[in-house]
Write a protein that holds these residues in place. Structure first.
Motif, PDB file in Angstrom:
ATOM      1  N   ILE A   9      15.352  45.422  46.219  1.00  0.00           N
ATOM      2  CA  ILE A   9      16.805  45.514  46.340  1.00  0.00           C
ATOM      3  C   ILE A   9      17.421  44.266  45.713  1.00  0.00           C
ATOM      4  CG2 ILE A   9      18.750  45.664  47.938  1.00  0.00           C
ATOM      5  CD1 ILE A   9      16.748  46.920  49.948  1.00  0.00           C
ATOM      6  N   THR A  10      18.353  44.490  44.793  1.00  0.00           N
ATOM      7  CA  THR A  10      19.071  43.402  44.139  1.00  0.00           C
ATOM      8  C   THR A  10      20.554  43.583  44.411  1.00  0.00           C
ATOM      9  OG1 THR A  10      17.420  43.386  42.371  1.00  0.00           O
ATOM     10  CG2 THR A  10      19.481  42.222  41.947  1.00  0.00           C
ATOM     11  N   ILE A  11      21.195  42.522  44.905  1.00  0.00           N
ATOM     12  CA  ILE A  11      22.630  42.554  45.168  1.00  0.00           C
ATOM     13  C   ILE A  11      23.287  41.585  44.199  1.00  0.00           C
ATOM     14  CG2 ILE A  11      24.464  42.214  46.860  1.00  0.00           C
ATOM     15  CD1 ILE A  11      22.315  42.749  49.023  1.00  0.00           C
ATOM     16  N   GLY A  12      24.137  42.111  43.330  1.00  0.00           N
ATOM     17  CA  GLY A  12      24.807  41.300  42.318  1.00  0.00           C
ATOM     18  C   GLY A  12      25.976  40.526  42.902  1.00  0.00           C
ATOM     19  N   ILE A  19      18.632  49.413  43.571  1.00  0.00           N
ATOM     20  CA  ILE A  19      17.404  49.710  44.300  1.00  0.00           C
ATOM     21  C   ILE A  19      16.359  50.165  43.294  1.00  0.00           C
ATOM     22  CG2 ILE A  19      16.318  51.145  46.060  1.00  0.00           C
ATOM     23  CD1 ILE A  19      19.136  51.541  47.255  1.00  0.00           C
ATOM     24  N   LYS A  20      15.188  49.544  43.321  1.00  0.00           N
ATOM     25  CA  LYS A  20      14.087  49.944  42.449  1.00  0.00           C
ATOM     26  C   LYS A  20      12.884  50.267  43.320  1.00  0.00           C
ATOM     27  CE  LYS A  20      11.214  48.527  38.603  1.00  0.00           C
ATOM     28  NZ  LYS A  20      10.870  47.461  37.653  1.00  0.00           N
ATOM     29  N   VAL A  21      12.256  51.400  43.041  1.00  0.00           N
ATOM     30  CA  VAL A  21      11.087  51.833  43.807  1.00  0.00           C
ATOM     31  C   VAL A  21       9.847  51.631  42.945  1.00  0.00           C
ATOM     32  CG1 VAL A  21       9.975  53.792  44.920  1.00  0.00           C
ATOM     33  CG2 VAL A  21      12.449  53.533  45.066  1.00  0.00           C
ATOM     34  N   GLU A  22       8.824  51.068  43.545  1.00  0.00           N
ATOM     35  CA  GLU A  22       7.553  50.860  42.855  1.00  0.00           C
ATOM     36  C   GLU A  22       6.429  51.455  43.690  1.00  0.00           C
ATOM     37  OE1 GLU A  22       7.441  46.613  42.486  1.00  0.00           O
ATOM     38  OE2 GLU A  22       8.884  46.593  40.838  1.00  0.00           O
ATOM     39  N   CYS A  29      10.236  59.350  45.150  1.00  0.00           N
ATOM     40  CA  CYS A  29      10.933  58.062  45.184  1.00  0.00           C
ATOM     41  C   CYS A  29      12.357  58.224  45.718  1.00  0.00           C
ATOM     42  CB  CYS A  29      10.947  57.413  43.808  1.00  0.00           C
ATOM     43  SG  CYS A  29      11.773  58.375  42.537  1.00  0.00           S
ATOM     44  N   MET A  30      12.993  59.357  45.433  1.00  0.00           N
ATOM     45  CA  MET A  30      14.360  59.563  45.916  1.00  0.00           C
ATOM     46  C   MET A  30      14.375  59.801  47.430  1.00  0.00           C
ATOM     47  SD  MET A  30      16.277  61.332  42.703  1.00  0.00           S
ATOM     48  CE  MET A  30      15.712  62.955  42.984  1.00  0.00           C
ATOM     49  N   GLU A  37      20.442  54.858  50.562  1.00  0.00           N
ATOM     50  CA  GLU A  37      21.573  55.459  49.853  1.00  0.00           C
ATOM     51  C   GLU A  37      22.600  56.012  50.832  1.00  0.00           C
ATOM     52  OE1 GLU A  37      19.989  58.286  47.092  1.00  0.00           O
ATOM     53  OE2 GLU A  37      18.829  56.770  46.034  1.00  0.00           O
ATOM     54  N   ASP A  38      22.138  56.616  51.907  1.00  0.00           N
ATOM     55  CA  ASP A  38      23.053  57.164  52.926  1.00  0.00           C
ATOM     56  C   ASP A  38      23.901  56.066  53.556  1.00  0.00           C
ATOM     57  OD1 ASP A  38      22.060  59.673  52.431  1.00  0.00           O
ATOM     58  OD2 ASP A  38      20.818  59.752  54.242  1.00  0.00           O
ATOM     59  N   GLU A  39      23.323  54.896  53.755  1.00  0.00           N
ATOM     60  CA  GLU A  39      24.036  53.792  54.395  1.00  0.00           C
ATOM     61  C   GLU A  39      24.926  53.013  53.430  1.00  0.00           C
ATOM     62  OE1 GLU A  39      24.180  53.081  57.682  1.00  0.00           O
ATOM     63  OE2 GLU A  39      23.018  54.902  57.952  1.00  0.00           O
TER      64      GLU A  39
END
Length: 68
Positions: A9-12, A19-22, A29-30, A37-39
């Protein structure tokens, strides 16, 4: 043995959240990030990595029913 799955998670500075999933191949992944995403609100852009296009790994579940 379970495979490692990460959410990065990156907050600019402008408050934009990325959000990046690995480690989660295929469309799973979704589902893996749906709770975030819901929150957080509406998704404004979605970019798929090469992992998205890999075949999803089969899930093996074991259910043990006790005597009861």
């Amino acid at each position: 043995m379970a495979k490692k799955r990460d959410i990065v998670i990156t907050i600019g500075p402008d408050g934009e959240v990325q959000i990046k999933v690995e480690g989660v191949p295929g469309a799973d992944c979704m589902d893996f990030t749906k709770f975030l995403e819901d929150e957080l609100g509406d998704v404004t852009q979605r970019e798929f990595t090469s992992e998205y296009y890999q075949a999803e790994e089969p899930v093996e579940e074991t259910v043990k029913v006790g005597d009861g």
